[in-house]
Enzyme design. Structure first.
Site, mmCIF file in Angstrom:
data_model
loop_
_atom_site.group_PDB
_atom_site.id
_atom_site.type_symbol
_atom_site.label_atom_id
_atom_site.label_comp_id
_atom_site.label_asym_id
_atom_site.label_seq_id
_atom_site.Cartn_x
_atom_site.Cartn_y
_atom_site.Cartn_z
ATOM 1 N N ASP A 80 0.829 -1.196 0.000
ATOM 2 C CA ASP A 80 0.000 0.000 0.000
ATOM 3 C C ASP A 80 0.874 1.261 0.000
ATOM 4 O O ASP A 80 1.873 1.341 0.711
ATOM 5 C CB ASP A 80 -0.900 -0.005 1.239
ATOM 6 C CG ASP A 80 -1.872 1.145 1.273
ATOM 7 O OD1 ASP A 80 -2.715 1.227 0.363
ATOM 8 O OD2 ASP A 80 -1.780 1.981 2.199
ATOM 9 N N GLU A 139 14.039 -15.797 -0.691
ATOM 10 C CA GLU A 139 14.460 -16.883 0.196
ATOM 11 C C GLU A 139 13.414 -17.993 0.282
ATOM 12 O O GLU A 139 13.741 -19.118 0.663
ATOM 13 C CB GLU A 139 14.705 -16.339 1.609
ATOM 14 C CG GLU A 139 15.895 -15.398 1.731
ATOM 15 C CD GLU A 139 15.983 -14.823 3.142
ATOM 16 O OE1 GLU A 139 15.253 -15.331 4.034
ATOM 17 O OE2 GLU A 139 16.760 -13.878 3.346
#
Length: 600
Positions: free
Chosen positions: A205, A254
């Site tokens: 956002d 990751e």
């Protein structure tokens, strides 16, 4: 199960859920996580690849959850953390990925950090995590600078101790200071918390916020700051945000399954937006320049070309969006009613890249423009000089079934009143109706899934077209024609079969096997080769594509099956030839719609 395909996000169709307005699971009038879980089959049947959930975090709800008090907890309005995990598991079981909102520019004034900052006073450690400053003027009675809130009024609020704090949105949403290491560490930890629970990505956002220009300089003019616009401002689109996103990308990489980051970035230009999606930053950025483009062929072509060129330069996919929870629904905004909205959707789904759908657009919902003042919830409605204050009109709860409000949204009165004339727009009423907008969306998404050339690639091949008309090729022998005018136009095309039209009926010029999920191949009616696709093969259980496709050999705009005559335009159509073999070209009448064809 969720497909394990690589680069799934490059051409994904992602559906935005605004939790309080999607489905109510406990009958309190407010949508919630159990309600979402109960309706996920609708999204599987619709044919989308992923869902994006607007905030469900613990919040005082000063701005519908975009004022977060605890980023690791669920607001009781929406359920519990266990409910969130149940939504994730069910979505994954149905083959849907889940993206959630993250709100890093600001938090709630009830966040523990801000409450401690107020209690500790000027110069405290916690105040350094926000933007606290003394005022200007003889006694500090003036704000530190001339910045305006996006919601209207000054972007600063003064405390009894004399200091001012910054809030680019509501006073209940203090801006975080992203120059402070503790802020950066906290959000990296928040990302890991949700990734460990299994979310597939984040929509960021106000991704263009967070970093402010050094010294917080005055704007120097009285223009009201706007969330949706191309203004160059010292608190939006600062270069420092890119270091933040590089650190976030390292975390996303990751985790297995290609977790993604999506920027809600209102950048001044498409070229600036492209900076957010460089290979070591976020994966996608919302293309609000496209959303803001008028229904004009020239403007659309310019925006499409500019977007594809800028994003291709950084190796990122384009994204296309027509509606969301902050703008007027495109059925109303574009003018032209439902016909134009359907045509705009089919054009969007024929463009290369990823497409975003906002809940309810698949039902053809219009903006609700007559909500009474006492029912409105949008904070900007109550503040002078802010945004239009009309965001409530696109947030009215969805109609699922029945003939009267609440249309099976829940068991009782809903948080925003629904119109009395939405009975024909419910999911129940539209399911199985070949003329409905819901079935058009289901067919369009099934076609896009079966023929990935519609979403593939980084460019399109424009074909000659008269003013007001777009015509372009897509991989796999697909052609899309878009007539933005009110008159019928004749195009001389290569031999083609109609795959889908935004008008009714919107079926194929092909033979159909009623028991099949795709159009059957034959010598006279071959199916375009779909080629390899990383999309899952799940199909709509409620309406197989073939049951919605006519066997008409008429052109776009015909009114019946194969024996029906072509509709004649009231004015003589304009003629234009698309280059091809003149001996085998066909004259097609293109009405005010969008049509996807397959070259034979």
């Amino acid at each position: 199960m969720v497909p394990s395909d690589t680069d799934w996000w490059r051409d994904a169709v992602i559906y935005q859920i605004y939790p309080r307005s999607f489905a109510d699971g406990n009958g309190d009038g407010m949508g919630d996580l159990p309600g979402i879980r109960s309706r996920l089959c609708h999204l599987r049947d619709l044919g989308v690849d992923a869902v994006w959930l607007s905030p469900f975090y613990a919040s005082p709800q000063a701005d519908a959850g975009y004022d977060v008090a605890d980023y690791r907890a669920i607001d009781p309005l929406f359920g519990t953390l266990a409910d969130a995990e149940a939504v994730l598991h069910e979505a994954h079981r149905l083959g849907l990925r889940v993206i959630i909102d993250i709100v890093p520019n600001h938090c709630s004034d009830q966040h523990p950090w801000f409450r401690r900052a107020l209690a500790e006073g000027p110069g405290s450690v916690h105040r350094a995590r926000f933007h606290f400053h003394p005022g200007r003027g003889r006694d500090g009675e003036l704000p530190p600078n001339d910045w305006e809130s996006v919601f209207g009024g000054p972007a600063w609020t003064r405390l009894p101790d004399g200091e001012w704090y910054l809030h680019l949105f509501a006073p209940e949403q203090p801006d975080l200071n992203w120059d402070h290491p503790a802020v950066q560490d906290e959000f990296r930890s928040i990302l890991r918390f949700w990734l460990d629970l299994g979310v597939d990505g984040f929509r960021v956002d106000v991704a263009h916020g967070m970093v402010k220009a050094p010294g917080l300089p005055d704007i120097g003019r009285g223009e009201q700051a706007r969330l949706i616009g191309s203004q160059v401002l010292p608190f939006f689109d600062q270069d420092g945000v890119h270091a933040i996103y590089r650190s976030w990308r390292a975390i996303l990489d990751e985790y297995p399954g290609q977790r993604i980051g999506v920027a809600e970035a209102w950048a001044p230009s498409v070229e600036r937006l492209a900076l957010y999606v460089r290979p070591d930053e976020l994966h996608q950025g919302f293309n609000f320049h496209y959303l803001n483009t008028a229904w004009d062929a020239g403007d659309l072509r310019t925006t499409i070309d500019t977007s594809l060129t800028a994003l291709r330069a950084v190796g990122a996919p384009a994204t296309w969006v027509l509606s969301n929870h902050d703008v007027v629904r495109h059925r109303t905004r574009l003018g032209g009613g439902l016909d134009r909205a359907r045509a705009a959707t089919l054009l969007m789904l024929a463009l290369p890249g990823s497409a975003y759908l906002y809940q309810g657009e698949e039902l053809g919902l219009p903006e609700v423009t007559d909500l009474p003042d006492e029912a409105r919830q949008d904070p900007s409605f109550f503040r002078a000089n802010g945004q239009d204050g009309l965001r409530d009109g696109c947030r009215v709860p969805l109609p699922w079934s029945g003939t009267r409000p609440p249309y099976d949204f829940g068991a009782g009165e809903v948080w925003l009143p629904q119109p009395d004339d939405w009975a024909a727009l419910t999911v129940e009423a539209q399911t199985g109706d070949p003329a409905s907008t819901l079935e058009l969306y289901r067919s369009a998404l099934a076609l896009r899934r079966a023929h990935p050339g519609l979403g593939a690639g980084e460019a399109i091949e424009w074909l000659p077209a008269p003013d007001g008309v777009l015509a372009f090729r897509r991989p796999g022998g697909l052609i899309c024609t878009v007539n933005t005018t009110a008159e019928t136009v004749r195009l001389s095309l290569p031999p083609v079969r109609q795959l889908l039209s935004s008008q009714v009926p919107f079926g194929l010029d092909a033979d159909v096997d009623a028991d099949a999920d795709v159009v059957s191949a034959s010598a006279s009616s071959p199916v375009p080769p779909s080629g390899p696709s990383h999309r899952s093969s799940r199909s709509s259980s409620s309406s197989p594509v073939s049951s919605l496709l006519s066997d008409s050999t008429g052109v776009s705009g015909s009114t019946g099956v194969s024996s029906s005559p072509t509709r004649q335009p009231s004015n003589a159509p304009r003629d234009l030839e698309v280059p091809g073999n003149p001996e085998v070209s066909e004259l097609r009448e293109i009405s005010a719609d969008t049509t996807i064809w397959w070259e034979e």
